[in-house]
Design an enzyme around this catalytic site. Structure first.
Site, short mmCIF file in Angstrom:
data_model
loop_
_atom_site.label_atom_id
_atom_site.label_comp_id
_atom_site.label_asym_id
_atom_site.label_seq_id
_atom_site.Cartn_x
_atom_site.Cartn_y
_atom_site.Cartn_z
N THR A 1 0.97 -1.35 0.10
CA THR A 1 0.50 0.26 -0.14
C THR A 1 0.63 1.50 0.05
O THR A 1 1.55 1.62 0.80
CB THR A 1 -0.41 0.12 0.91
OG1 THR A 1 -1.18 1.35 1.79
CG2 THR A 1 -0.02 -0.26 2.38
N TYR B 1 -2.07 0.24 10.20
CA TYR B 1 -1.66 -0.35 8.40
C TYR B 1 -1.02 -0.71 8.19
O TYR B 1 -0.78 -1.45 7.04
CB TYR B 1 -4.21 0.33 7.12
CG TYR B 1 -3.82 -0.06 6.58
CD1 TYR B 1 -4.03 -1.33 6.29
CD2 TYR B 1 -3.40 0.45 5.22
CE1 TYR B 1 -3.73 -2.12 4.81
CE2 TYR B 1 -3.80 0.01 3.82
CZ TYR B 1 -3.64 -0.91 3.68
OH TYR B 1 -3.51 -1.93 2.88
C1 UD1 Z 1 -6.84 3.99 0.63
C2 UD1 Z 1 -7.22 2.16 1.16
C3 UD1 Z 1 -5.95 2.09 2.01
C4 UD1 Z 1 -4.52 2.76 1.57
C5 UD1 Z 1 -4.62 4.09 0.34
C6 UD1 Z 1 -3.82 4.48 -0.27
C7 UD1 Z 1 -9.05 0.61 2.11
C8 UD1 Z 1 -10.69 0.78 2.80
N1 UD1 Z 1 -8.23 1.76 1.58
O1 UD1 Z 1 -7.10 4.56 2.22
O2 UD1 Z 1 -6.19 0.47 2.47
O3 UD1 Z 1 -3.40 2.26 1.90
O4 UD1 Z 1 -5.28 4.07 -0.50
O5 UD1 Z 1 -3.94 5.48 -0.42
O6 UD1 Z 1 -9.04 0.32 0.52
N2 UD1 Z 1 -13.27 10.98 1.98
C9 UD1 Z 1 -14.01 11.15 2.86
N3 UD1 Z 1 -14.88 11.05 3.08
C10 UD1 Z 1 -15.22 9.58 3.37
C11 UD1 Z 1 -13.84 8.98 2.83
C12 UD1 Z 1 -13.01 9.20 2.93
O7 UD1 Z 1 -13.43 13.08 3.19
O8 UD1 Z 1 -16.31 9.16 3.57
C13 UD1 Z 1 -11.90 11.07 2.39
C14 UD1 Z 1 -10.61 10.47 3.41
O9 UD1 Z 1 -10.65 11.62 4.20
C15 UD1 Z 1 -9.09 10.59 2.37
C16 UD1 Z 1 -10.02 10.78 0.58
O10 UD1 Z 1 -11.23 10.65 1.12
O11 UD1 Z 1 -9.13 12.28 1.89
C17 UD1 Z 1 -9.60 9.17 0.57
O12 UD1 Z 1 -10.13 8.18 1.80
P1 UD1 Z 1 -10.39 6.82 1.54
O13 UD1 Z 1 -10.94 6.07 0.15
O14 UD1 Z 1 -10.96 6.06 2.82
O15 UD1 Z 1 -9.08 5.90 1.36
P2 UD1 Z 1 -7.27 6.25 2.43
O16 UD1 Z 1 -7.96 6.18 3.93
O17 UD1 Z 1 -6.82 7.34 1.50
#
Ligand code: UD1
Length: 336
Positions: free
Chosen positions: A119, A143
């Site tokens: 990752t 993680y």
């Molecule tokens: C994901 C992966 C992680 C990997 C990473 C690499 C999963 C579950 N997570 O994590 O394994 O290491 O990519 O970069 O597979 N966000 C919101 N609202 C939401 C969800 C997310 O604002 O409801 C924002 C987060 O704060 C972040 C971005 O969207 O800035 C991406 O978040 P998310 O899609 O959860 O992925 P990562 O945490 O980056």
């Protein structure tokens, strides 16, 4: 095409199942090992599924022997960054300890090729949000640490054994679903931004929280490198070809090399959803999140000759939206 058998751990999960589908389509012999904690039987198309744990010593030894496995693709893992912050030992047990068990069994069984799902979280907060394979690995959440420890075990085992060669793929942010609509990201409690935003658009969730609007990024929200799951899956097939052709062990970023902010993703989901505004709530930063994480993405193209086909946010979001609608029509897809 190889006639040997390939073990895919986590092959009923989101990324694993897309990779299994591509492997089967090109005629590989595949066996899936998955404990169905976040995977689905309906996602495993055309290949045997063994329900069990990667940490189960006897089971893994038996599967490797019974199926004459010489190649392993290891996807099985917990992946949710904030959960790893609140329950770190769950991550060290299921990711690091289970990988230790798997590697021990692979070593004993003479497995020769190993592709590991790592990752971008191993980098922590890279300079200017851009991570190269040789950037420092300083994870900021358990993680990332649990995966980095697995990378180290693999590296050290390969150095000690002349038999095993590996490709470590450091995934950036996977999103989207099978362009053929057969499988997709099904877990209803998923936390990934594109999935959650499409669930909101489809009416499955009431609203989307934007976690953090005060990051040092152009619009204040987190920036990530979103890669279509179909391209991420095909990178595994390229990695297998590379190892089958005698390629040396290596570690590669798997992303497109450009990022989108949370707000940009929200806008795209609104556009794909007919211009309807998404109910969003601005919320505090989420634990363990870096501001920006984008791949330096050249090396994988050079080393594996991998060519992505779906580097387009609209295509990614459309495929995810299509899958959400299918899940609504066919709730049986998520019954195990
Ligand atoms: C994901 C992966 C992680 C990997 C990473 C690499 C999963 C579950 N997570 O994590 O394994 O290491 O990519 O970069 O597979 N966000 C919101 N609202 C939401 C969800 C997310 O604002 O409801 C924002 C987060 O704060 C972040 C971005 O969207 O800035 C991406 O978040 P998310 O899609 O959860 O992925 P990562 O945490 O980056």
């Amino acid at each position: 095409m190889s006639r040997s058998s390939i073990l895919v751990t986590g092959g009923a999960g989101y990324i694993g199942s897309h990779t299994v589908r591509q492997l089967v389509e090109r005629g590989e012999r595949v066996v899936v090992l998955d404990n169905l904690s976040t995977g689905y039987r309906s996602a495993v198309l055309g290949t045997p599924l063994i329900v069990g744990d990667t940490g189960d010593r006897d089971l893994v030894a038996r599967v490797l022997q019974d199926h004459a496995i010489d190649t392993v693709l290891h996807f099985a893992a917990h992946t949710i960054v904030p959960e790893s912050v609140s329950d770190p030992l769950k991550y060290y047990r299921n990711n690091t300890c289970a990988t230790h068990n798997l590697l021990e069994r692979c070593d004993a069984a003479g497995v020769r090729r190993f592709v590991f799902s790592s990752t971008a979280a191993v980098y922590g907060i890279p300079a200017e949000g851009l991570a190269r394979e040789d950037s420092p690995t300083l994870p900021i959440n358990p993680y990332g640490a649990s995966k980095l420890m697995s990378e180290w075990m693999l590296r050290d085992l390969a150095a000690a054994s002349s038999k095993l060669r590996y490709v470590v793929l450091r995934y950036f942010n996977v999103a989207g679903s099978d362009p053929g609509g057969r499988i997709g990201h099904s877990a209803p409690t998923a936390t990934l931004l594109v999935k959650v935003a499409c669930q909101v658009a489809a009416g499955v969730r009431p609203s989307l929280s934007i976690f953090g609007t005060d990051y040092p990024t152009p619009d204040g929200t987190g920036v990530r490198d979103y890669i279509h799951v179909e391209d991420l899956a095909s990178a595994h097939l390229s990695a297998l070809d590379y190892l089958q052709q005698g390629g040396a062990s290596t570690t590669l970023n798997c992303g497109y090399g450009h990022g989108y902010s949370v707000r940009e993703v929200v806008k795209m989901v609104e556009r794909v959803n007919g211009g309807r505004a998404l109910p969003v709530a601005e919320s505090p930063r989420r634990a363990g999140d870096p501001p920006s994480l984008v791949a330096h993405a050249q090396r994988i193209r050079e080393v594996l000759g991998w060519v992505p086909r779906f580097d387009d946010l609209e295509t990614i979001v459309r495929s995810q939206m299509d899958w959400e609608h299918r899940l609504q029509r066919e709730p049986g897809l998520t019954r195990n």
